[in-house]
Write a protein that holds these residues in place. Structure first.
Motif, PDB file in Angstrom:
ATOM      1  N   ASN A 249       0.871  -1.173   0.000  1.00  0.00           N
ATOM      2  CA  ASN A 249       0.000   0.000   0.000  1.00  0.00           C
ATOM      3  C   ASN A 249       0.906   1.219   0.000  1.00  0.00           C
ATOM      4  O   ASN A 249       1.828   1.304   0.812  1.00  0.00           O
ATOM      5  N   VAL A 250       0.648   2.144  -0.877  1.00  0.00           N
ATOM      6  CA  VAL A 250       1.402   3.389  -0.880  1.00  0.00           C
ATOM      7  C   VAL A 250       0.421   4.546  -0.756  1.00  0.00           C
ATOM      8  O   VAL A 250      -0.735   4.448  -1.158  1.00  0.00           O
ATOM      9  N   LYS A 251       0.888   5.609  -0.157  1.00  0.00           N
ATOM     10  CA  LYS A 251       0.083   6.817  -0.013  1.00  0.00           C
ATOM     11  C   LYS A 251       0.878   7.989  -0.552  1.00  0.00           C
ATOM     12  O   LYS A 251       2.109   7.954  -0.588  1.00  0.00           O
ATOM     13  N   ILE A 252       0.164   9.017  -0.926  1.00  0.00           N
ATOM     14  CA  ILE A 252       0.799  10.238  -1.408  1.00  0.00           C
ATOM     15  C   ILE A 252       0.517  11.345  -0.400  1.00  0.00           C
ATOM     16  O   ILE A 252      -0.629  11.604  -0.054  1.00  0.00           O
ATOM     17  N   ASP A 253       1.584  11.969   0.077  1.00  0.00           N
ATOM     18  CA  ASP A 253       1.478  13.094   0.996  1.00  0.00           C
ATOM     19  C   ASP A 253       1.895  14.339   0.227  1.00  0.00           C
ATOM     20  O   ASP A 253       3.060  14.505  -0.111  1.00  0.00           O
ATOM     21  N   SER A 254       0.948  15.212  -0.087  1.00  0.00           N
ATOM     22  CA  SER A 254       1.265  16.410  -0.859  1.00  0.00           C
ATOM     23  C   SER A 254       1.292  17.666   0.007  1.00  0.00           C
ATOM     24  O   SER A 254       1.404  18.764  -0.514  1.00  0.00           O
TER      25      SER A 254
ATOM     26  N   VAL B 294       5.641   9.998  -2.124  1.00  0.00           N
ATOM     27  CA  VAL B 294       5.022   8.675  -2.085  1.00  0.00           C
ATOM     28  C   VAL B 294       5.701   7.898  -0.975  1.00  0.00           C
ATOM     29  O   VAL B 294       6.925   7.866  -0.892  1.00  0.00           O
TER      30      VAL B 294
ATOM     31  N   ASP C  32       3.008   2.327   3.139  1.00  0.00           N
ATOM     32  CA  ASP C  32       2.114   2.410   4.290  1.00  0.00           C
ATOM     33  C   ASP C  32       1.591   1.040   4.722  1.00  0.00           C
ATOM     34  O   ASP C  32       0.563   0.961   5.368  1.00  0.00           O
TER      35      ASP C  32
END
Length: 102
Positions: free
Chosen positions: A29-34, A46, A49
């Motif tokens: 699982n990957v998340k994007i923190d902008s 990226v 997670d």
């Protein structure tokens, strides 16, 4: 020595574990923190997670990062992960967790 943050996986490797009766298949699982890193603009990051876990061709659960990192260290070689360090919900540092180079 090159350390990959998320080891790539061929579809056939995933499907072999997915269809194996006693196997456990995992997808990162990957998340994007902008929002965390800003200068002249936002710079999305990226980050890993955890894993989505499948067994007997069914989704079982999401294994969160804090548990998934141990799975990586037990099963993989040459692993490195970027980890967020937060204090009261605010990003205070970013660190890299890596297997020792021998």
């Amino acid at each position: 020595m090159n350390l990959d943050e998320i080891k790539p996986m061929a579809l056939m490797v995933f499907l072999r574990a997915y269809y194996e009766p006693m196997g456990v298949a995992k997808l990162p699982n990957v998340k994007i923190d902008s929002q965390s890193w800003k200068a002249d603009g936002n710079y999305p990051i990226v980050f890993f997670d955890g894993y989505a876990i499948f067994q007997r061709q069914k989704f079982k659960k999401v294994l969160p990062f804090k548990d998934a990192v141990y799975v990586n260290w037990l099963l993989e070689k040459k692993i490195a992960l970027n980890q967020r360090v937060e204090d009261e919900g605010k990003l205070v540092a970013a660190m890299k967790l890596a297997t020792p180079i021998k």
